[in-house]
Design a protein around this motif. Structure first.
Motif, PDB file in Angstrom:
ATOM      1  N   LYS A 300     -21.736 -53.700 -78.604  1.00  0.00           N
ATOM      2  CA  LYS A 300     -22.276 -54.607 -79.624  1.00  0.00           C
ATOM      3  C   LYS A 300     -22.950 -55.821 -79.021  1.00  0.00           C
ATOM      4  CE  LYS A 300     -21.224 -56.895 -83.971  1.00  0.00           C
ATOM      5  NZ  LYS A 300     -20.210 -57.168 -85.019  1.00  0.00           N
ATOM      6  N   PHE A 301     -22.374 -56.376 -77.959  1.00  0.00           N
ATOM      7  CA  PHE A 301     -22.938 -57.571 -77.338  1.00  0.00           C
ATOM      8  C   PHE A 301     -23.431 -57.286 -75.922  1.00  0.00           C
ATOM      9  CE2 PHE A 301     -19.885 -59.339 -80.488  1.00  0.00           C
ATOM     10  CZ  PHE A 301     -20.839 -59.888 -81.332  1.00  0.00           C
ATOM     11  N   ARG A 339     -31.190 -63.255 -78.415  1.00  0.00           N
ATOM     12  CA  ARG A 339     -31.147 -64.283 -79.480  1.00  0.00           C
ATOM     13  C   ARG A 339     -30.596 -63.689 -80.774  1.00  0.00           C
ATOM     14  NH1 ARG A 339     -36.551 -65.109 -77.402  1.00  0.00           N
ATOM     15  NH2 ARG A 339     -36.482 -66.732 -75.783  1.00  0.00           N
ATOM     16  N   ILE A 340     -30.908 -62.412 -81.034  1.00  0.00           N
ATOM     17  CA  ILE A 340     -30.338 -61.743 -82.214  1.00  0.00           C
ATOM     18  C   ILE A 340     -28.818 -61.664 -82.085  1.00  0.00           C
ATOM     19  CG2 ILE A 340     -30.203 -59.536 -83.443  1.00  0.00           C
ATOM     20  CD1 ILE A 340     -33.169 -59.102 -82.735  1.00  0.00           C
ATOM     21  N   LEU A 341     -28.340 -61.351 -80.871  1.00  0.00           N
ATOM     22  CA  LEU A 341     -26.889 -61.254 -80.651  1.00  0.00           C
ATOM     23  C   LEU A 341     -26.198 -62.579 -80.939  1.00  0.00           C
ATOM     24  CD1 LEU A 341     -26.543 -59.172 -77.335  1.00  0.00           C
ATOM     25  CD2 LEU A 341     -26.635 -58.356 -79.678  1.00  0.00           C
ATOM     26  N   THR A 342     -26.825 -63.671 -80.539  1.00  0.00           N
ATOM     27  CA  THR A 342     -26.187 -64.985 -80.710  1.00  0.00           C
ATOM     28  C   THR A 342     -26.040 -65.380 -82.174  1.00  0.00           C
ATOM     29  OG1 THR A 342     -28.280 -66.237 -80.579  1.00  0.00           O
ATOM     30  CG2 THR A 342     -27.134 -65.763 -78.498  1.00  0.00           C
ATOM     31  N   GLU A 343     -26.783 -64.712 -83.055  1.00  0.00           N
ATOM     32  CA  GLU A 343     -26.695 -65.032 -84.487  1.00  0.00           C
ATOM     33  C   GLU A 343     -25.640 -64.196 -85.202  1.00  0.00           C
ATOM     34  OE1 GLU A 343     -28.287 -67.616 -85.749  1.00  0.00           O
ATOM     35  OE2 GLU A 343     -29.044 -67.914 -83.700  1.00  0.00           O
ATOM     36  N   GLU A 344     -25.032 -63.248 -84.491  1.00  0.00           N
ATOM     37  CA  GLU A 344     -23.962 -62.462 -85.100  1.00  0.00           C
ATOM     38  C   GLU A 344     -22.751 -63.368 -85.351  1.00  0.00           C
ATOM     39  OE1 GLU A 344     -23.843 -59.333 -86.042  1.00  0.00           O
ATOM     40  OE2 GLU A 344     -25.803 -58.660 -85.296  1.00  0.00           O
ATOM     41  N   ILE A 351     -22.403 -62.334 -73.333  1.00  0.00           N
ATOM     42  CA  ILE A 351     -23.147 -61.076 -73.275  1.00  0.00           C
ATOM     43  C   ILE A 351     -22.389 -60.186 -72.291  1.00  0.00           C
ATOM     44  CG2 ILE A 351     -25.294 -59.970 -72.553  1.00  0.00           C
ATOM     45  CD1 ILE A 351     -26.782 -62.425 -73.569  1.00  0.00           C
ATOM     46  N   HIS A 352     -21.925 -59.048 -72.769  1.00  0.00           N
ATOM     47  CA  HIS A 352     -20.994 -58.234 -71.980  1.00  0.00           C
ATOM     48  C   HIS A 352     -21.658 -57.465 -70.855  1.00  0.00           C
ATOM     49  CE1 HIS A 352     -18.147 -58.194 -75.722  1.00  0.00           C
ATOM     50  NE2 HIS A 352     -18.142 -59.343 -75.086  1.00  0.00           N
ATOM     51  N   ASP A 353     -22.936 -57.169 -70.991  1.00  0.00           N
ATOM     52  CA  ASP A 353     -23.605 -56.382 -69.951  1.00  0.00           C
ATOM     53  C   ASP A 353     -25.114 -56.507 -70.095  1.00  0.00           C
ATOM     54  OD1 ASP A 353     -23.866 -54.662 -67.770  1.00  0.00           O
ATOM     55  OD2 ASP A 353     -23.900 -52.874 -69.033  1.00  0.00           O
ATOM     56  N   ILE A 414     -22.094 -58.509 -65.903  1.00  0.00           N
ATOM     57  CA  ILE A 414     -22.703 -57.246 -65.483  1.00  0.00           C
ATOM     58  C   ILE A 414     -21.566 -56.250 -65.357  1.00  0.00           C
ATOM     59  CG2 ILE A 414     -23.995 -56.022 -63.698  1.00  0.00           C
ATOM     60  CD1 ILE A 414     -25.275 -58.718 -62.963  1.00  0.00           C
ATOM     61  N   ARG A 415     -21.518 -55.295 -66.285  1.00  0.00           N
ATOM     62  CA  ARG A 415     -20.392 -54.358 -66.311  1.00  0.00           C
ATOM     63  C   ARG A 415     -20.816 -52.901 -66.146  1.00  0.00           C
ATOM     64  NH1 ARG A 415     -16.649 -56.854 -71.243  1.00  0.00           N
ATOM     65  NH2 ARG A 415     -15.862 -58.647 -70.089  1.00  0.00           N
TER      66      ARG A 415
END
Length: 610
Positions: A300-301, A339-344, A351-353, A414-415
């Motif tokens: 998701k992130f 930027r879309i992720l930050t609005e969730e 940010i996971h990866d 970085i995963r």
């Protein structure tokens, strides 16, 4: 653009004002409209080209009515088993049934059949005799020609034949699925769509097929492991879109399965366009009552930066599915998604990866590849780095710097894994420094897989000394940065080439490292990998030399137990393994010993003294 989920049922279709769909897309996963899910990408790509797609998620394969939700689609059925091969999804490497399916609402197991693409294809055929059926996804892609099937222990036919489908869109599929759809929409019969790159078709004769390399027949493959190894390697050598040849596999006297050359890699503009489509970025709301779809948590992130991998690990099927040419999204595309992720509402600043199959590959390994294709007989990093390879992390470094500066982003991890041998080839240590400084949180997971060079050779991995060099540079960098961070190595047991001596060597490495992994990956023979070919044939298809293969469940248990020798439950297995390896010197009280001698009862001890 009005964003919404694609239809999941007839009512959804009617709410859109549609009287039917062009394609009904039967999938083995829950419907998750996120670009990490293949069905979401393919359906959104088709939508962008003007086609109406209705999703049929996890139909009841025991009921023909379950695939009639939209009536007969105008152009055909699309079929995918899901984001994973259904057999890998259902069973562990020891063939035990898994307890959870992360791609099903609530993680419930059993919502799709074994060999799902075959079952779904035949289910459709029972109701719609002549409708075009197009297979896609990882299961179909990796089973597109005759293949060794670990779960049945047999050489199975091309999935195209067993499923009753008409055509396979193999690989990632965006190019070929649009060409198939436009061909059908233009009135071309599906049996005449035999010429498209990135597809597999069936023909009664080769009169309409030109320049094909004729592979050994299915009948010969069944009888001779040696012939199977030779045929498999011919397929492996033809996985590149530039240099790959058309392949024809005979079945009896009047049937051929023809694999057309792979589709070309996506351009950066195409990658940006595909990841910029109007995904809802989550699972369908109808799954909320069941607890959602567990698989969304991992991605998701996260940001998919690239596709393709030139790492060439022999146990990995990426060469057959995504190819060896790196395809990368632009910084602008990734920053927009960040930027879309930050609005969730549930974004916590992490940010996971940022990666792909291999996080630190952001460009083709050399300039020759796009013009001449990848080398058929050579790997970019194995057995050592090619002199033509250009190891350069500068673009990735700049991308990560920009992402760190996005408002509301606290940390970028970085995963998805880095290739430490590629990192060492870059003489500029900036990436290693910034990796340790900004993108690791205590532990960095890496994949040396083994320490015995004879096993690493069969894995297609760099020699152990390369990993040792990386561990030193990683440790030294963290000392300079005054950080306490550690490497967590992924290790694999029972890979072809690993005898008991090599397994003991790996156990001794864990001892010296003071590390006992909680989980060990036992080699899993999945379709269409060099390692699986070795497992079945006992031959290395690259050289046709014999390879030792640990096959019995007991020997696999012994090798796995050695890596986890500190676990008391493994004591008897470790003792047995050390006796078999002739290494009883490792049973005792010395600091180099793996286990202590078995404690005797006082009665047995007195009897022994007498």
């Amino acid at each position: 653009m009005n964003r919404n989920f694609l239809p999941l049922c007839k009512k959804d279709m009617q709410d859109r004002g549609w009287d039917g769909v062009d394609f009904a897309y039967v999938i083995g996963d829950a419907y998750v409209d996120h670009p990490s899910f293949g069905h979401a990408v393919i359906s959104r790509v088709l939508e962008a080209h003007g086609f109406r797609v209705g999703i049929i998620s996890q139909p009841d394969w025991r009921n023909k009515e379950s695939i009639t939700e939209y009536g007969e689609p105008r152009l055909g059925f699309l079929v995918s088993a899901g984001n994973m091969d259904s057999m890998v999804n259902h069973y562990s490497g020891s063939k035990k049934r898994r307890r959870q399916d992360a791609y099903t609402p609530g993680g419930v197991m059993g919502r799709r059949p074994d060999y799902a693409a075959v079952v779904y294809g035949n289910l459709i055929r029972q109701t719609y005799k002549k409708i075009p059926v197009i297979l896609g996804g990882i299961e179909a892609s990796l089973r597109r020609l005759a293949h060794y099937d670990y779960w049945s222990g047999k050489i199975k036919r091309s999935i195209l034949l067993d499923s009753g489908a008409d055509i396979i869109s193999y690989g990632m599929g965006e190019h070929s699925i649009v060409e198939i759809a436009e061909g059908l929409d233009g009135g071309i019969a599906v049996e005449d769509l035999i010429y498209l790159d990135g597809t597999v078709v069936k023909v009664k004769d080769l009169n309409s097929v030109y320049d094909a390399v004729i592979l050994p027949s299915y009948e010969k493959l069944q009888k001779s492991p040696k012939i199977y190894a030779e045929s498999f390697y011919e397929q492996y050598r033809n996985t590149d879109s530039v240099s790959g040849k058309r392949l024809a596999e005979p079945y009896g006297e009047h049937l051929y399965v023809v694999q057309n050359p792979p589709s070309g890699p996506l351009s950066q503009l195409e990658m940006d366009d595909i990841y910029g489509l109007p995904y809802m970025r989550t699972y369908h709301p109808s799954y909320e009552k069941a607890g959602g779809v567990p698989a969304i948590a991992e991605i998701k992130f996260s940001l998919t930066s690239t596709r393709g991998c030139f790492g060439g690990c022999n146990f990995c099927a990426l060469t057959f599915h995504q190819g060896r040419v790196i395809q990368a999204r632009s910084h602008e595309s990734l920053l927009k998604e960040a930027r879309i992720l930050t609005e969730e509402p549930d974004f916590k600043g992490y940010i996971h990866d940022v990666g792909g199959p291999t996080a630190n590959f952001r460009q083709p390994s050399c300039k020759k590849q796009l013009k001449f294709g990848v080398c058929k007989e050579r790997q970019c990093l194995f057995p050592k780095a090619c002199s033509n390879m250009e190891a350069d992390h500068s673009d990735y470094i700049n991308l990560l710097r920009k992402l760190r500066n996005v408002p509301k982003v606290k940390k970028v991890f970085i995963r998805s894994g880095i290739r430490f041998d590629y990192l060492l080839e870059d003489k500029d240590t900036t990436f290693l420094r910034e990796l340790c400084q900004y993108h690791v949180s205590g532990q960095l997971k890496v994949a040396p897989e083994h320490v015995a060079d004879e096993v690493l050779d069969k894995m297609g991995k760099p020699r152990h000394e390369v990993y040792q060099k990386f561990t030193k540079e990683f440790t030294d960098m963290n000392l300079r940065l005054k950080k306490k961070q550690y490497l967590v190595p992924y290790l694999m047991s029972s890979h072809p080439g690993s005898d008991m001596k090599a397994a003991v060597e790996l156990a001794e490495y864990c001892r010296d490292l003071g590390y006992m992994p909680e989980q060990v990956q036992d080699f899993y023979p999945t379709p269409s990998t060099i390692s699986t070919c070795m497992y079945y044939t006992g031959l290395d298809p690259r050289t046709m030399k014999k390879v030792y293969v640990p096959r019995s469940p007991h020997e696999k248990a012994l090798q796995r137990a050695l890596i986890q020798y500190r676990n008391p439950k493994n004591y008897d297995l470790v003792i047995e393994a050390l006796h078999k390896a002739g290494r009883t010197d490792l049973i005792g009280f010395g600091e180099k010993c793996l286990v202590k001698p078995r404690r005797l009862s006082r009665k047995k001890l007195n009897a022994k003294r007498r």
